[in-house]
Design a protein around this motif. Structure first.
Motif, PDB file in Angstrom:
ATOM      1  N   ARG A  48     -13.899  11.094   5.295  1.00 16.85           N
ATOM      2  CA  ARG A  48     -15.267  10.638   5.130  1.00 16.85           C
ATOM      3  C   ARG A  48     -16.215  11.806   4.941  1.00 16.85           C
ATOM      4  NH1 ARG A  48     -18.722   6.328   8.203  1.00 16.85           N
ATOM      5  NH2 ARG A  48     -16.734   5.285   8.545  1.00 16.85           N
ATOM      6  N   ARG A  52       0.448  -2.195   7.610  1.00 17.65           N
ATOM      7  CA  ARG A  52      -0.701  -3.098   7.658  1.00 17.65           C
ATOM      8  C   ARG A  52      -1.439  -2.915   8.983  1.00 17.65           C
ATOM      9  NH1 ARG A  52      -4.267  -4.285   5.268  1.00 17.65           N
ATOM     10  NH2 ARG A  52      -5.474  -6.147   5.665  1.00 17.65           N
ATOM     11  N   PRO A  92     -22.009   5.070   0.691  1.00 20.67           N
ATOM     12  CA  PRO A  92     -21.632   5.391   2.072  1.00 20.67           C
ATOM     13  C   PRO A  92     -22.431   4.649   3.125  1.00 20.67           C
ATOM     14  CG  PRO A  92     -21.928   7.390   0.787  1.00 20.67           C
ATOM     15  CD  PRO A  92     -22.426   6.265  -0.051  1.00 20.67           C
ATOM     16  N   ARG A 106     -20.400  -2.687   0.181  1.00 22.81           N
ATOM     17  CA  ARG A 106     -19.756  -1.444  -0.213  1.00 22.81           C
ATOM     18  C   ARG A 106     -18.695  -1.705  -1.267  1.00 22.81           C
ATOM     19  NH1 ARG A 106     -18.091   2.684   4.414  1.00 22.81           N
ATOM     20  NH2 ARG A 106     -20.201   2.157   5.019  1.00 22.81           N
ATOM     21  N   LYS A 135     -25.155   1.796  11.683  1.00 21.28           N
ATOM     22  CA  LYS A 135     -25.136   1.350  10.292  1.00 21.28           C
ATOM     23  C   LYS A 135     -24.781  -0.128  10.175  1.00 21.28           C
ATOM     24  CE  LYS A 135     -22.465   4.340   8.271  1.00 21.28           C
ATOM     25  NZ  LYS A 135     -21.866   5.066   7.141  1.00 21.28           N
ATOM     26  N   GLU A 159      -5.548  -9.508  -1.333  1.00 18.33           N
ATOM     27  CA  GLU A 159      -5.466 -10.193  -0.041  1.00 18.33           C
ATOM     28  C   GLU A 159      -6.824 -10.708   0.418  1.00 18.33           C
ATOM     29  OE1 GLU A 159      -3.724  -7.450   2.632  1.00 18.33           O
ATOM     30  OE2 GLU A 159      -2.247  -6.849   1.127  1.00 18.33           O
ATOM     31  N   ASN A 160      -7.853 -10.306  -0.245  1.00 14.74           N
ATOM     32  CA  ASN A 160      -9.181 -10.704   0.196  1.00 14.74           C
ATOM     33  C   ASN A 160     -10.058 -11.054  -0.969  1.00 14.74           C
ATOM     34  OD1 ASN A 160      -9.703 -10.463   3.138  1.00 14.74           O
ATOM     35  ND2 ASN A 160      -8.762  -8.485   2.795  1.00 14.74           N
ATOM     36  N   PHE A 212     -14.056 -11.064  -2.669  1.00 13.06           N
ATOM     37  CA  PHE A 212     -15.351 -10.406  -2.583  1.00 13.06           C
ATOM     38  C   PHE A 212     -16.363 -11.369  -2.014  1.00 13.06           C
ATOM     39  CE2 PHE A 212     -14.961  -6.360  -4.211  1.00 13.06           C
ATOM     40  CZ  PHE A 212     -13.985  -6.375  -5.183  1.00 13.06           C
ATOM     41  N   ALA A 235      -9.336   0.379  10.202  1.00  7.47           N
ATOM     42  CA  ALA A 235     -10.558  -0.366   9.863  1.00  7.47           C
ATOM     43  C   ALA A 235     -11.376  -0.650  11.112  1.00  7.47           C
ATOM     44  CB  ALA A 235     -10.199  -1.664   9.158  1.00  7.47           C
ATOM     45  N   SER A 239      -3.512   0.139   8.918  1.00  7.72           N
ATOM     46  CA  SER A 239      -4.756  -0.046   8.164  1.00  7.72           C
ATOM     47  C   SER A 239      -5.784  -0.773   9.006  1.00  7.72           C
ATOM     48  CB  SER A 239      -4.528  -0.864   6.903  1.00  7.72           C
ATOM     49  OG  SER A 239      -3.546  -0.306   6.112  1.00  7.72           O
ATOM     50  N   LYS A 295      -0.530   5.096  -0.271  1.00  6.33           N
ATOM     51  CA  LYS A 295      -0.523   5.929   0.931  1.00  6.33           C
ATOM     52  C   LYS A 295       0.175   7.257   0.666  1.00  6.33           C
ATOM     53  CE  LYS A 295       1.876   4.964   4.529  1.00  6.33           C
ATOM     54  NZ  LYS A 295       2.429   4.839   5.874  1.00  6.33           N
ATOM     55  N   SER A 330     -18.722  -3.825  -3.643  1.00  6.20           N
ATOM     56  CA  SER A 330     -19.267  -3.936  -4.989  1.00  6.20           C
ATOM     57  C   SER A 330     -19.844  -2.612  -5.456  1.00  6.20           C
ATOM     58  CB  SER A 330     -20.284  -5.057  -5.094  1.00  6.20           C
ATOM     59  OG  SER A 330     -21.423  -4.745  -4.378  1.00  6.20           O
ATOM     60  N   ILE A 359     -17.016  -0.969  -6.913  1.00  6.08           N
ATOM     61  CA  ILE A 359     -16.610  -1.546  -8.192  1.00  6.08           C
ATOM     62  C   ILE A 359     -17.541  -1.107  -9.300  1.00  6.08           C
ATOM     63  CG2 ILE A 359     -16.367  -3.681  -9.470  1.00  6.08           C
ATOM     64  CD1 ILE A 359     -15.156  -4.932  -7.216  1.00  6.08           C
ATOM     65  N   ARG A 370     -18.498  -5.902   3.002  1.00 10.62           N
ATOM     66  CA  ARG A 370     -18.530  -7.353   2.836  1.00 10.62           C
ATOM     67  C   ARG A 370     -19.903  -7.892   2.476  1.00 10.62           C
ATOM     68  NH1 ARG A 370     -17.240 -10.560   7.001  1.00 10.62           N
ATOM     69  NH2 ARG A 370     -17.129 -12.243   5.529  1.00 10.62           N
ATOM     70  N   GLU A 408      -6.935   0.267   0.292  1.00 10.88           N
ATOM     71  CA  GLU A 408      -6.456   0.615   1.624  1.00 10.88           C
ATOM     72  C   GLU A 408      -7.162  -0.188   2.700  1.00 10.88           C
ATOM     73  OE1 GLU A 408      -6.826   4.773   2.271  1.00 10.88           O
ATOM     74  OE2 GLU A 408      -5.801   5.225   0.396  1.00 10.88           O
ATOM     75  N   LYS A 409      -8.474  -0.373   2.522  1.00  9.65           N
ATOM     76  CA  LYS A 409      -9.205  -1.014   3.601  1.00  9.65           C
ATOM     77  C   LYS A 409      -9.192  -2.533   3.516  1.00  9.65           C
ATOM     78  CE  LYS A 409     -12.198   2.554   5.285  1.00  9.65           C
ATOM     79  NZ  LYS A 409     -11.220   3.533   5.192  1.00  9.65           N
ATOM     80  N   LYS A 410      -9.174  -3.046   2.310  1.00 11.19           N
ATOM     81  CA  LYS A 410      -9.331  -4.490   2.195  1.00 11.19           C
ATOM     82  C   LYS A 410      -8.193  -5.182   1.449  1.00 11.19           C
ATOM     83  CE  LYS A 410     -12.580  -5.858   3.618  1.00 11.19           C
ATOM     84  NZ  LYS A 410     -13.772  -6.314   2.943  1.00 11.19           N
ATOM     85  N   ASP A 435       0.799  -1.222   0.000  1.00  9.60           N
ATOM     86  CA  ASP A 435       0.000   0.000   0.000  1.00  9.60           C
ATOM     87  C   ASP A 435       0.822   1.257   0.000  1.00  9.60           C
ATOM     88  OD1 ASP A 435      -2.673  -1.204   2.150  1.00  9.60           O
ATOM     89  OD2 ASP A 435      -2.156  -1.546   0.050  1.00  9.60           O
ATOM     90  N   PHE A 455     -21.409 -11.629  -9.607  1.00  7.53           N
ATOM     91  CA  PHE A 455     -20.551 -10.506  -9.914  1.00  7.53           C
ATOM     92  C   PHE A 455     -20.238 -10.409 -11.390  1.00  7.53           C
ATOM     93  CE2 PHE A 455     -18.837  -7.239  -7.777  1.00  7.53           C
ATOM     94  CZ  PHE A 455     -18.699  -7.509  -6.431  1.00  7.53           C
TER      95      PHE A 455
END
Lengths: 668, 143, 187
Positions: free
Chosen positions: A494, C53, A408, A346, C72, A337-338, A340, C60, C56, A204, A348, A351, A413, A265-267, A200, B8
């Protein structure tokens, strides 16, 4: 002064070559002093181009007609401020500006990351240096701003009157800050691929630069639209002209990129996608520069044909081949790393957002190069005009607005049914209610209904977010105003992003209203006659002339009435600038404009007839000012997202503490 | 898990198809031939009532402004000439010798009815010839 | 004439500035400090990557806590995601410690949990920036690092060495496994 400027450009070219080699050599042999030297070289390039720019400005201000550029773009009657802005009026000057702005970014990047990301930075520097090599080459050897004329003319050709306007003075600069700024995240991406640091880090470090460039592209586009609206005098602000599209395409790709990096960044996902996307965005920025500068696609904007077209194409080809080559080489290291999980999430939403933005960019690209392609393939030049672009982009835009509201609020997930109902019930109801109200008051246009309802939907989602956030904080004893302030400052990205979305909503509402509900009328009136349009009436009172040193002006006066009540006078003009034969353009129409939040009254004096009669075109453009207001809100939101928040600084301090870095050159 | 992935892929394909459909439809509905004056003449009579764009330069001395905003002029590409009638906003750049583009329909009456008029700065924008024309008039004008 | 002088001055300034780093290096080489080498310490690089990492993940965690507080996120989803992130964060911390100290640490999940709890108990709300949490962790870390670096002395000349060093940077004594083990045991 001019000699100094010319040599500085040449030196900048040489230093750029040095920097590229020194940075790569230093990185590969781990010789820090070479990298340091390359960093200093970047600062030197800035210094040299600054000298060149100052030198050219000096020549422009002092009307040194021995220089071809000065002679072509200034004249003795040109006001001081426009002598300075004529720096970017012509080809050579604007290319110098491009190079100069690049060198500013280059220098700032070097200073900002001076002791960080040591593995990554040398390659970032090398990439920026290569871009600099190309542009300094062009201004040193092909389009030299300091080219001399064999015989010095007595008077210059002067600056096109349309450019003598505040908006035109800053629009190119803001647009360039955007275009050129895209080079920075691109350089970071290339740096990541060249150094092998494919985590990242590159995202960053380039994040603030990406936001900055995106902001200026947005502002540049809006200023350009406003300028066109005020100066080109046809009642519109966007014509899908190739040069307009040239700036719009990188904006579309850039917006997609700004969103998709959040997922990485998040996933830790979408790594390959982000890398390709930044390459595409940069390609579109350079391609946009190429279209504008080379006149290869005929446009009312493009202001010069020259030899640089093929060179740009060569550079573009090189960039694409090299970047995608590196991409394929590194593709194994760009694994996600993950995975879908669900289509209702969020991830998708982001995407789909990306796919749609890219779809729009592709459609605009296709439409823009259609004439060239069709000529190459069929031998005939075929155009697609405004209707094509609108037809394709409006549906895409509507879906994007919808996603802007969904994104938002939907969970990461996998969104559960209860999550969907809880979060979306109110906004959906607001959307439907809006549609119902609009239908009730008589609006039937499908696109308008869809657009307004979706905008209401999005506005409600943003409001909900702010409301909930403030409510939670005030429960803990903070008063709402403080709560709001703290909320935003603790979550700048945000909430800044939400503010940007509101800006977009305002712009969309403005565009929808002024496109769907615009009315116009043309009328030839003699003195005392009136014309009516909607609930407005305009009475032609008379026509007059006046002179200034620069122009002979003809001005018509019309009294305006709304619902019978007088609301003032409107004075459209038609001017002739003096020094005929010395300028390509000497005529200028000044539109009479009266803006309110509800409507723009837009009056054009078309021509003057016999016996004091005159022909006018009257346009009532609803809610155009919402577009400009939305632009301001967008800018505010963007500034909030970029505002320094101390997070990153703390991170680096933290690393040094924990890891006990003992480098003596580190300043904590 | 696989079912999720399939959903998807389907969604992505749907989007791609939708965009392609919009593009295809858009191109088909709005495509317009871009001709020179000579090419237009060559395509008579099929080209009558077909919306086209024609480019050329404005023949000097042929610009006529009527009272109701009606504009008439002649457009040439060096090989052929064409009469144009246009009622609408005239770009400021528009005058003799300027490169102009008109979009509209060529009528059997041999007049091009234009609904759009665009004008471009002449290609010799970077020419320095006219800089020297003034020398004769403005001798002695001190800077 | 003035033009030419200015041009030469500008060119000279640029050239000097660009070659400056080479002279600095010559100077520092003569004092025996090899600090200008760029060769990356692989451990340092790894630690930096792991730290990124970890950042992050902390971010998160903060995000989902925020979302949950706003209503939410359902409790189920929140707990699920929270656990995943925490587990991963703990693993990252564990790996970081292993690399930094050269030996596996005691289970870190408890440590992380403890640090977060302590931060919370001090009245820092869940909605604060995780800077407070960070500060706690930082202070805990600093305390243990200080302790350790005090002890890390070269047996030959007595100057401090880094955990990643193989030779003492002052006298060149080979810091073999025994020296380091002794140190580790004494902490």
């Amino acid at each position: 002064m001019a000699e100094t400027g010319q040599i500085s450009i040449f030196l900048a070219f040489i230093v750029s070559i040095y920097v590229a080699f020194a940075a790569v050599y230093g990185a590969r042999t781990y010789k820090r002093d070479f990298v340091r030297s390359a960093e200093n070289g970047a600062l030197a390039i800035f210094f040299l181009l600054l000298v060149a720019v100052l030198s050219l400005v000096y020549s422009l201000v002092n009307l040194d007609f021995s220089l071809k550029y000065v002679a072509l773009n200034t004249s003795t009657d040109l006001p001081f401020i426009y002598r300075i802005t004529s720096l970017w009026a012509g080809q050579a000057g604007s290319l110098l500006l491009w190079s100069f702005i690049l060198s500013i970014y280059f220098a700032l990047v070097v200073l900002q990351t001076r002791n960080k990301a040591r593995g990554l930075m040398p390659y970032v520097i090398a990439t920026l240096a290569v871009i600099s090599i190309f542009f300094t080459f062009i201004i040193a050897f092909v389009e030299n701003p300091f080219q001399k004329l064999p015989v010095v003319p007595q008077e210059g050709r002067g600056l096109n009157p349309i450019l003598q306007n505040a908006y035109m003075a800053i629009h190119p600069v803001t647009l360039y800050l955007g275009y050129v700024g895209v080079s920075v995240p691109f350089a970071f991406g290339m740096g990541a691929m060249l150094s092998g640091k494919l985590g990242d880090e590159w995202i960053k470090y380039s994040r603030k630069w990406t936001l900055f460039a995106w902001t200026f592209l947005s502002v540049g586009l809006i200023l350009g639209a406003r300028w066109a609206y005020l100066e080109l005098g046809w009642g519109g602000y966007w014509a899908w002209d190739p040069v307009e599209n040239a700036a719009f395409m990188p904006w579309l790709a850039g917006t997609a990129f700004v969103h998709s990096v959040m997922i990485q960044e998040k996933k830790g996902m979408l790594k390959k996608w982000n890398m390709s996307l930044i390459i595409i965005t940069f390609f579109l920025a350079i391609f946009g520069t190429f279209i504008t500068r080379s006149g290869v696609i005929s446009s009312v904007h493009s202001f010069a044909q020259s030899d640089i077209g093929p060179m740009f194409l060569g550079f573009i080809a090189f960039i694409l081949l090299f970047s995608f080559g590196m991409f394929l080489y590194r593709i194994k290291d760009l694994e996600s790393e993950n995975r879908f999980d669900s289509i209702l999430s969020r991830e998708s939403a982001f995407i789909f957002n990306n796919l749609l933005f890219l779809g729009a960019a592709f459609a605009v690209f296709l439409g823009t190069i259609f004439p060239i392609m069709s000529e190459a393939v069929t031998g005939h030049k075929i155009l697609v005009g405004s209707p094509y672009f609108n037809k394709v982009n409006v549906p895409i835009a509507l879906v994007l607005i919808f996603l802007m509201g969904v994104g938002p609020l939907i969970s990461w997930r996998k969104a559960s049914k209860e999550n969907l109902i809880k979060n979306f019930m109110a906004p959906v109801l607001v959307g439907i209610a809006t549609a119902a109200v609009l239908i009730a008051i008589g609006i039937r246009d499908v696109y308008a209904l869809a657009s307004y309802s979706l905008c209401a939907f999005v506005a409600m989602t943003v409001f909900t977010e702010f409301f909930r956030g403030v409510r939670v904080r005030s429960r803990r004893g903070e008063n709402p105003l403080m709560a709001f302030g703290r909320l935003v400052s603790r979550n700048k990205r945000r909430y800044g992003g939400y503010i940007v979305h509101i800006g977009v909503v305002l712009i969309v509402i403005g565009i929808t209203s002024s496109s769907v509900f615009v009315t116009e009328q043309q009328a030839t009136l003699s003195k005392g006659e009136s014309v009516e349009l909607r609930d407005y009436r305009f009475t032609y009172e008379g026509i007059d002339t006046y002179n200034t040193p620069a122009k002979d002006a003809t001005v018509a006066t019309l009294a305006a009435y709304k619902g019978g009540k007088p609301i003032g006078f409107m004075k459209p003009e038609k001017n002739v600038y003096k020094y005929e034969g010395n300028r390509e353009i000497n005529q200028e129409t000044e539109v009479a404009l009266r803006s309110t939040f509800k409507n723009d009254l837009y009056l054009i004096l078309m021509n003057r007839g016999p016996n004091g009669s005159a022909t006018f075109r009257i346009i009532i453009n609803p809610m155009v000012s919402w577009i400009w207001a939305g632009g301001v809100v967008l800018l505010i939101g963007a500034i909030v997202t970029m505002w320094p928040g101390g997070r990153r600084e703390r991170e680096d301090v933290f690393v040094r503490y924990t890891v006990g870095e003992k480098d003596s050159t580190v300043k904590v | 898990m696989l079912k999720g992935k399939l959903k998807f892929v389907v969604a992505i394909v749907v989007i791609a198809l939708a965009v392609s459909y919009l593009v295809y439809g858009g191109v088909k509905d709005t495509m317009v031939y871009y001709l020179t004056v000579k090419e237009l003449h060559n395509r008579v009579p099929e080209v009558y009532d077909q919306k086209v764009r024609v480019s050329g330069t404005v023949v000097p001395g042929t610009i006529k402004h009527g009272h109701d905003g009606l504009l008439e002029f002649q457009l040439t590409d060096g090989a052929g000439t064409m009469d144009v009638a246009y009622n609408g906003i005239v770009p400021d750049i528009f005058k003799d010798d300027v490169e102009a583009v008109v979009e509209g329909v060529y009528t059997p009456a041999s007049v091009f009815q234009a609904d759009t008029l665009l004008a471009k700065c002449p290609t010799k924008y970077e020419s320095t010839d006219d800089l020297y024309k003034q020398q004769n008039y403005e001798q002695g004008k001190a800077f | 004439m003035l033009d030419t002088v200015i041009t030469i001055v500008i060119a000279a300034l640029a050239a000097i500035f660009i070659s400056l780093p080479f002279f600095r290096r010559a100077r520092s080489e003569s004092t025996g400090n090899p600090g200008s080498a760029l060769r990356p310490d692989p451990k340092m690089e790894q630690l930096k990557e792991l730290n990124a990492r970890k950042e992050s993940l902390l971010s998160a965690i903060k995000d989902i806590e925020f979302d949950y507080g706003l209503g939410k996120l359902s409790r189920e989803d929140y707990e699920d995601l929270n656990t995943r992130y925490k587990i991963e964060a703990a693993e990252v911390l564990k790996k970081m410690d292993e690399i930094a100290q050269g030996r596996p640490e005691a289970p870190v999940e408890d440590e992380l949990e403890k640090e977060i709890k302590e931060a919370r108990m001090r009245g820092y709300s869940v909605y604060e920036d995780d800077e407070e949490i960070e500060k706690e962790i930082l202070m805990a870390r600093e305390a243990s690092w200080d302790r350790e670096s005090e002890e890390r002395k070269c047996p030959e000349c007595g100057s401090a060495y880094d955990s990643g060093d193989v030779f003492c940077s002052k006298c060149g004594y080979k810091l073999d496994g025994d020296t380091k083990k002794q140190h580790a045991e004494s902490v």
